[in-house]
Design a protein around this motif. Structure first.
Motif, mmCIF file in Angstrom:
data_model
loop_
_atom_site.group_PDB
_atom_site.id
_atom_site.type_symbol
_atom_site.label_atom_id
_atom_site.label_comp_id
_atom_site.label_asym_id
_atom_site.label_seq_id
_atom_site.Cartn_x
_atom_site.Cartn_y
_atom_site.Cartn_z
ATOM 1 N N MET A 29 0.842 -1.067 0.195
ATOM 2 C CA MET A 29 -0.094 0.052 0.035
ATOM 3 C C MET A 29 0.906 1.217 -0.018
ATOM 4 S SD MET A 29 -3.357 0.401 2.349
ATOM 5 C CE MET A 29 -4.787 -0.041 1.403
ATOM 6 N N ALA A 30 0.614 2.139 -0.644
ATOM 7 C CA ALA A 30 1.166 3.661 -1.017
ATOM 8 C C ALA A 30 0.921 4.376 0.202
ATOM 9 C CB ALA A 30 0.933 3.977 -2.126
ATOM 10 N N ASN A 31 1.844 4.962 0.648
ATOM 11 C CA ASN A 31 1.643 6.136 1.753
ATOM 12 C C ASN A 31 0.999 7.521 1.026
ATOM 13 O OD1 ASN A 31 2.338 4.340 3.814
ATOM 14 N ND2 ASN A 31 4.381 5.195 3.826
ATOM 15 N N VAL A 32 -0.005 8.052 1.701
ATOM 16 C CA VAL A 32 -0.395 9.370 1.190
ATOM 17 C C VAL A 32 -0.309 10.379 2.216
ATOM 18 C CG1 VAL A 32 -2.583 10.168 0.210
ATOM 19 C CG2 VAL A 32 -2.120 7.892 -0.214
ATOM 20 N N LYS A 33 0.180 11.435 1.700
ATOM 21 C CA LYS A 33 0.578 12.330 2.751
ATOM 22 C C LYS A 33 -0.408 13.555 2.228
ATOM 23 C CE LYS A 33 4.048 14.822 5.079
ATOM 24 N NZ LYS A 33 5.357 15.086 5.336
ATOM 25 N N ILE A 34 -1.273 14.222 3.099
ATOM 26 C CA ILE A 34 -2.223 15.341 2.831
ATOM 27 C C ILE A 34 -1.827 16.683 3.505
ATOM 28 C CG2 ILE A 34 -4.513 16.041 2.711
ATOM 29 C CD1 ILE A 34 -5.612 13.294 2.678
ATOM 30 N N LYS A 35 -1.392 17.463 2.770
ATOM 31 C CA LYS A 35 -1.179 18.979 3.540
ATOM 32 C C LYS A 35 -2.229 19.732 3.246
ATOM 33 C CE LYS A 35 3.612 19.688 3.736
ATOM 34 N NZ LYS A 35 5.022 20.383 3.460
ATOM 35 N N ARG A 36 -2.712 20.499 4.490
ATOM 36 C CA ARG A 36 -3.853 21.504 4.176
ATOM 37 C C ARG A 36 -3.195 23.095 4.428
ATOM 38 N NH1 ARG A 36 -6.739 18.925 8.876
ATOM 39 N NH2 ARG A 36 -7.021 16.794 8.089
ATOM 40 N N ASP A 37 -3.585 23.796 3.384
ATOM 41 C CA ASP A 37 -3.072 25.083 3.401
ATOM 42 C C ASP A 37 -4.145 25.959 4.130
ATOM 43 O OD1 ASP A 37 -2.200 27.627 2.920
ATOM 44 O OD2 ASP A 37 -1.629 27.187 0.853
ATOM 45 N N THR A 38 -4.264 25.948 5.254
ATOM 46 C CA THR A 38 -5.414 26.463 6.069
ATOM 47 C C THR A 38 -5.575 27.911 5.841
ATOM 48 O OG1 THR A 38 -4.063 26.867 8.132
ATOM 49 C CG2 THR A 38 -5.554 24.946 7.799
ATOM 50 N N ALA A 39 -4.436 28.748 5.510
ATOM 51 C CA ALA A 39 -4.359 30.293 5.380
ATOM 52 C C ALA A 39 -5.069 30.340 3.995
ATOM 53 C CB ALA A 39 -2.988 30.854 5.236
ATOM 54 N N ARG A 40 -4.484 29.529 2.924
ATOM 55 C CA ARG A 40 -5.386 29.866 1.573
ATOM 56 C C ARG A 40 -6.773 29.367 1.774
ATOM 57 N NH1 ARG A 40 -5.879 26.149 -3.114
ATOM 58 N NH2 ARG A 40 -6.204 27.396 -5.128
ATOM 59 N N ILE A 41 -7.257 28.431 2.368
ATOM 60 C CA ILE A 41 -8.801 28.288 2.689
ATOM 61 C C ILE A 41 -9.295 29.280 3.257
ATOM 62 C CG2 ILE A 41 -10.122 26.668 3.752
ATOM 63 C CD1 ILE A 41 -8.101 24.313 3.470
ATOM 64 N N ALA A 42 -8.712 29.954 4.207
ATOM 65 C CA ALA A 42 -9.372 31.107 5.052
ATOM 66 C C ALA A 42 -9.778 32.359 4.026
ATOM 67 C CB ALA A 42 -8.397 31.614 6.174
ATOM 68 N N ARG A 43 -8.660 32.589 3.341
ATOM 69 C CA ARG A 43 -8.580 33.338 2.234
ATOM 70 C C ARG A 43 -9.594 33.233 1.196
ATOM 71 N NH1 ARG A 43 -2.771 32.945 2.340
ATOM 72 N NH2 ARG A 43 -3.068 31.856 0.372
ATOM 73 N N ARG A 44 -9.995 32.185 0.910
ATOM 74 C CA ARG A 44 -11.001 31.637 -0.215
ATOM 75 C C ARG A 44 -12.189 31.821 0.419
ATOM 76 N NH1 ARG A 44 -10.274 26.500 -3.416
ATOM 77 N NH2 ARG A 44 -12.026 27.541 -4.782
ATOM 78 N N ILE A 45 -12.530 31.465 1.707
ATOM 79 C CA ILE A 45 -13.680 31.799 2.589
ATOM 80 C C ILE A 45 -14.050 33.192 2.596
ATOM 81 C CG2 ILE A 45 -14.708 31.364 4.725
ATOM 82 C CD1 ILE A 45 -13.635 28.472 4.723
ATOM 83 N N GLU A 46 -12.970 33.948 2.841
ATOM 84 C CA GLU A 46 -13.146 35.414 3.174
ATOM 85 C C GLU A 46 -13.463 36.164 1.929
ATOM 86 O OE1 GLU A 46 -13.992 38.948 4.717
ATOM 87 O OE2 GLU A 46 -13.627 37.369 5.918
ATOM 88 N N SER A 47 -12.971 35.754 0.816
ATOM 89 C CA SER A 47 -13.245 36.263 -0.369
ATOM 90 C C SER A 47 -14.699 35.914 -1.017
ATOM 91 C CB SER A 47 -12.152 35.856 -1.506
ATOM 92 O OG SER A 47 -12.574 36.037 -2.848
ATOM 93 N N GLY A 48 -15.079 34.705 -0.789
ATOM 94 C CA GLY A 48 -16.595 34.298 -0.808
ATOM 95 C C GLY A 48 -17.525 35.200 -0.116
#
Length: 116
Positions: A1-20
């Motif tokens: 099984m392959a290892n999967v690493k997920i990174k969240r860019d919370t600052a980018r998510i927050a900017r998109r939400i604020e833009s919306g």
């Protein structure tokens, strides 16, 4: 099984939400003015025009700005000579009457604003 690493860019998510959220604020305020003006009492149009001039959509403020706006918003009997749909508390009337349209405006603006 392959290892999967997920990174969240919370600052980018927050900017998109604020833009919306900003897009919603502007679009809904403009729609409130538009729908409110459908029910505003009208003589020579100064009250109706004042909302187009004084409102600040970027701040979420729909403003009808004449010396008599506050008084006639709550009191009196609106003349229906020029505008047969004239009503007291015209902004609330516009929001209540056009709730579905306002919801669509908000959803579309948020979706579009998030895409920036």
């Amino acid at each position: 099984m392959a290892n999967v690493k997920i990174k969240r860019d919370t600052a980018r998510i927050a900017r998109r939400i604020e833009s919306g959220a900003q897009a919603v604020r502007i679009a809904v305020t403009e729609a409130v003015v538009e729908y409110g003006n459908l029910y505003v009492r009208q003589d020579q149009g100064a009250l109706k025009d004042s909302a187009l001039i004084a409102s600040r959509p970027e701040d979420g403020l729909a403003i009808w700005d004449t010396p008599y706006a506050k008084r006639v918003y709550y009191l009196g009997e609106p003349s229906k000579d020029v505008n047969p749909m004239a009503s007291l508390q015209w902004a609330e009337k516009g929001v209540k009457t056009h709730r579905k349209e306002l919801d669509k405006v908000a959803q579309n603006a948020f979706t579009k604003g998030m895409g920036k």
